[in-house]
Design an enzyme around this catalytic site. Structure first.
Site, short mmCIF file in Angstrom:
data_model
loop_
_atom_site.label_atom_id
_atom_site.label_comp_id
_atom_site.label_asym_id
_atom_site.label_seq_id
_atom_site.Cartn_x
_atom_site.Cartn_y
_atom_site.Cartn_z
NE ARG A 208 -3.98 -1.73 0.34
CZ ARG A 208 -4.57 -2.54 -0.78
NH1 ARG A 208 -3.23 -2.34 -1.85
NH2 ARG A 208 -5.69 -3.25 -0.58
CD GLU A 237 -2.98 3.37 -5.33
OE1 GLU A 237 -3.61 2.79 -5.48
OE2 GLU A 237 -1.90 2.31 -5.07
CG HIS A 254 -2.60 -0.74 -6.98
ND1 HIS A 254 -3.36 -0.39 -5.18
CD2 HIS A 254 -2.89 -1.72 -6.20
CE1 HIS A 254 -3.70 -0.45 -4.76
NE2 HIS A 254 -3.27 -2.16 -4.88
N1 LIG Z 1 -0.12 -4.37 -5.10
C1 LIG Z 1 -1.09 -5.04 -5.21
O1 LIG Z 1 -1.41 -5.39 -6.35
C2 LIG Z 1 -1.71 -5.70 -4.35
C3 LIG Z 1 -1.76 -7.16 -4.29
C4 LIG Z 1 -2.00 -7.94 -3.32
C5 LIG Z 1 -2.31 -7.27 -2.05
N2 LIG Z 1 -1.55 -6.05 -1.70
C6 LIG Z 1 -1.24 -5.36 -0.36
O2 LIG Z 1 -0.01 -6.72 0.15
C7 LIG Z 1 -0.82 -6.18 1.60
C8 LIG Z 1 0.32 -8.17 1.74
O3 LIG Z 1 -0.63 -9.09 1.47
P1 LIG Z 1 -0.97 -10.12 2.07
O4 LIG Z 1 -1.87 -11.56 0.89
O5 LIG Z 1 0.42 -11.05 1.82
O6 LIG Z 1 -1.56 -9.89 3.33
P2 LIG Z 1 -1.41 -11.28 3.91
O7 LIG Z 1 -1.79 -10.36 5.53
O8 LIG Z 1 -1.25 -12.19 3.92
O9 LIG Z 1 0.41 -10.90 4.76
C9 LIG Z 1 0.68 -9.50 5.41
C10 LIG Z 1 1.31 -10.23 6.65
O10 LIG Z 1 2.49 -8.86 7.08
C11 LIG Z 1 2.70 -8.60 8.62
N3 LIG Z 1 2.68 -7.62 8.74
C12 LIG Z 1 1.57 -7.19 9.79
N4 LIG Z 1 1.84 -5.68 10.39
C13 LIG Z 1 3.11 -5.76 10.39
C14 LIG Z 1 4.61 -4.89 10.42
N5 LIG Z 1 4.23 -4.01 10.56
N6 LIG Z 1 5.49 -5.06 9.86
C15 LIG Z 1 6.00 -6.34 9.39
N7 LIG Z 1 4.35 -7.50 9.00
C16 LIG Z 1 3.39 -6.89 8.79
C17 LIG Z 1 1.58 -9.79 9.14
O11 LIG Z 1 1.45 -10.44 10.09
C18 LIG Z 1 1.01 -10.69 7.90
O12 LIG Z 1 1.64 -12.16 7.94
C19 LIG Z 1 -2.31 -7.11 1.40
O13 LIG Z 1 -2.40 -6.34 2.67
C20 LIG Z 1 -2.41 -5.75 0.13
O14 LIG Z 1 -2.94 -4.67 0.69
C21 LIG Z 1 -1.32 -5.33 -3.15
O1 LIG Z 2 -5.19 -5.70 -2.61
C1 LIG Z 2 -5.30 -5.89 -3.53
O2 LIG Z 2 -5.70 -7.37 -3.69
C2 LIG Z 2 -5.06 -5.63 -3.99
O3 LIG Z 2 -4.17 -4.55 -3.65
C3 LIG Z 2 -5.71 -5.46 -5.49
O4 LIG Z 2 -4.69 -6.37 -6.45
C4 LIG Z 2 -6.17 -3.70 -5.95
O5 LIG Z 2 -7.16 -3.61 -7.01
P1 LIG Z 2 -8.21 -2.84 -7.43
O6 LIG Z 2 -9.57 -4.26 -6.17
O7 LIG Z 2 -8.43 -1.60 -6.36
O8 LIG Z 2 -8.89 -3.67 -8.67
#
Ligand SMILES: NC(=O)c1ccc[n+]([C@@H]2O[C@H](COP(=O)([O-])OP(=O)(O)OC[C@H]3O[C@@H](n4cnc5c(N)ncnc54)[C@H](O)[C@@H]3O)[C@@H](O)[C@H]2O)c1
Ligand SMILES: O=C(O)[C@H](O)[C@H](O)COP(=O)(O)O
Length: 379
Positions: A208, A237, A254
């Site tokens: 994020r 964003e 993103h």
């Molecule tokens: N850019 C994208 O398209 C995209 C896609 C998927 C997920 N995401 C983002 O990425 C994040 C992670 O995804 P995920 O599926 O692995 O989530 P998840 O919940 O499976 O894993 C997140 C991990 O981060 C850890 N965590 C929480 N706070 C923390 C901190 N302060 N320092 C270090 N570790 C910490 C948690 O304990 C957990 O193990 C999501 O929450 C989402 O916001 C972005």
């Molecule tokens: O949290 C997530 O799963 C990702 O950030 C996801 O890819 C965001 O995509 P959006 O929902 O904005 O289309």
């Protein structure tokens, strides 16, 4: 029954029409009038789900086809007795493949080998743990930081962020956005962390935007900080900082999680959760939804398992997905109102490495490619 779905949710019409009347709507913002008479709402991360949106409506269930949930006031939903489900892990593989593509591009550009580097993974959940597994398969050393998991006594070892900042060549962030609390992640990378980072490191943010203080990052880069930077997410964003976009090495809108498989899993996960909520449980195997990929099979000659050349890996990976295809369009249109969201809405189909079947001469090579996430078979 009326079910509102974000218009950027593939397969939502097909699946949710098994349960009721479906209306597809834009997500940023959801047209308030469409909520009249709606029983359920399926969103993506661009929709703020809270009392302002839903108070006084008849919505009884909210699904978000995303991994992140910082756009949802889940405490308010629970207090109102509104059912809620996210789609944990739906797009984790896509994010891992985005990170690999970015890293191997930087490696090729700057003349280093990923195998010689240490990768610090901050947040070792669905994304971070899959990333670690694939890096390990390639023989890359990792350092993990995940204080919540460390506190739970999970198998690590887990290290403080300071150690990763001091020792890892590459720092990649995969935490949720926690705005407060003991595991606050807002501005986890701030001016102090940036100052402490030794020169010639790589910083990746694909979780994020606000996990990295974007103003501090821009100030550091403008001040001559020697840091390779990959940003998929921005603060804020869609109105990201244009000077920051110009200063980063790879910048995307993103979309790290935007594989077709990832989006389809997101939809099926919330569909399954809602059908369960209604007492009509249904399962949807992903394979029944996905089309045949453009490139589905290649042959790799020779035994490469002992030392899979990173150039070969890059070529294989980029038969499926090359992050540069998403960097260039953002640079072309950033700053034009509406274009950030348009890049995401009309996203060119992208598949995961598993959609590519690699025919191999020997078992060891096939086993390695399978661990890396491709489909592989002996010919
Ligand atoms: N850019 C994208 O398209 C995209 C896609 C998927 C997920 N995401 C983002 O990425 C994040 C992670 O995804 P995920 O599926 O692995 O989530 P998840 O919940 O499976 O894993 C997140 C991990 O981060 C850890 N965590 C929480 N706070 C923390 C901190 N302060 N320092 C270090 N570790 C910490 C948690 O304990 C957990 O193990 C999501 O929450 C989402 O916001 C972005
Ligand atoms: O949290 C997530 O799963 C990702 O950030 C996801 O890819 C965001 O995509 P959006 O929902 O904005 O289309």
């Amino acid at each position: 029954m009326k079910i509102l779905v974000d218009e950027n949710m593939p397969y939502a019409q097909t699946l949710f029409s098994r349960l009721g009347e479906v209306q597809a709507v834009p997500g940023r913002p959801i047209p308030q009038a469409a909520l009249a008479g709606a029983d359920a709402l399926m969103v993506r991360s661009v929709t703020k789900v809270n009392a302002d949106l839903l108070a006084g409506t008849g919505v009884k269930f909210v699904g978000t086809a995303t991994a992140g949930t910082d756009h949802v006031d889940d405490a308010w939903l629970a207090a109102q007795g509104i059912g809620f489900s996210a789609a944990p892990g739906c797009n984790a593989i896509a994010v891992v493949e985005y990170v690999f593509s970015a890293l191997l591009i930087l490696a090729q550009r700057d003349g280093w080998q990923l195998r010689d580097k240490t990768v610090g993974i901050v947040g070792v959940g669905n994304v971070g743990s899959r990333l670690q597994a694939r890096l390990e398969a390639l023989g890359v050393k990792t350092l993990l930081c995940d204080p919540p998991r460390a506190a739970r006594g999970d198998h690590g070892p887990f290290w403080p962020l300071e150690k990763l900042v001091a020792e890892a060549d590459i720092l990649t962030f995969h935490t949720p956005l926690n705005k407060e609390g003991p595991y606050r992640s807002r501005h986890l990378v701030d001016a102090e962390v940036l100052a402490a980072l030794p020169d010639n490191r790589v910083l990746i943010n694909a979780c994020r935007g606000a996990v990295v203080d974007n103003a501090a990052l821009l100030a550091a880069l403008r001040g001559g900080k020697a840091l390779r930077t990959v940003l998929d997410v921005w603060e804020p964003e869609p109105d990201l900082s244009l000077p920051l976009l110009q200063a980063v090495d790879i910048g995307t809108a993103h979309i790290a999680g935007y594989s077709l498989e990832g989006k389809a899993r997101g939809t099926t996960q919330v569909f399954e959760a809602y059908s369960q909520f209604l007492g009509r449980p249904q399962q949807v195997p992903l394979a029944t939804l996905l089309p045949v990929p453009d490139v589905s099979e290649v042959t790799l000659n020779g035994n490469l398992a002992a030392n899979l050349d990173e150039g070969t890996l890059l070529r294989l990976m980029h038969l499926v997905y090359d992050v540069r295809r998403d960097d260039a369009p953002l640079r072309r249109v950033a700053g034009i109102p509406g274009e950030f969201d348009k890049l995401r809405k009309f996203y060119q189909e992208r598949r995961e490495w598993s959609s590519l079947c690699i025919q191999c001469d020997d078992e060891a090579t096939a086993a390695l490619l399978t661990r890396l996430g491709f489909s592989a078979r002996l010919r």
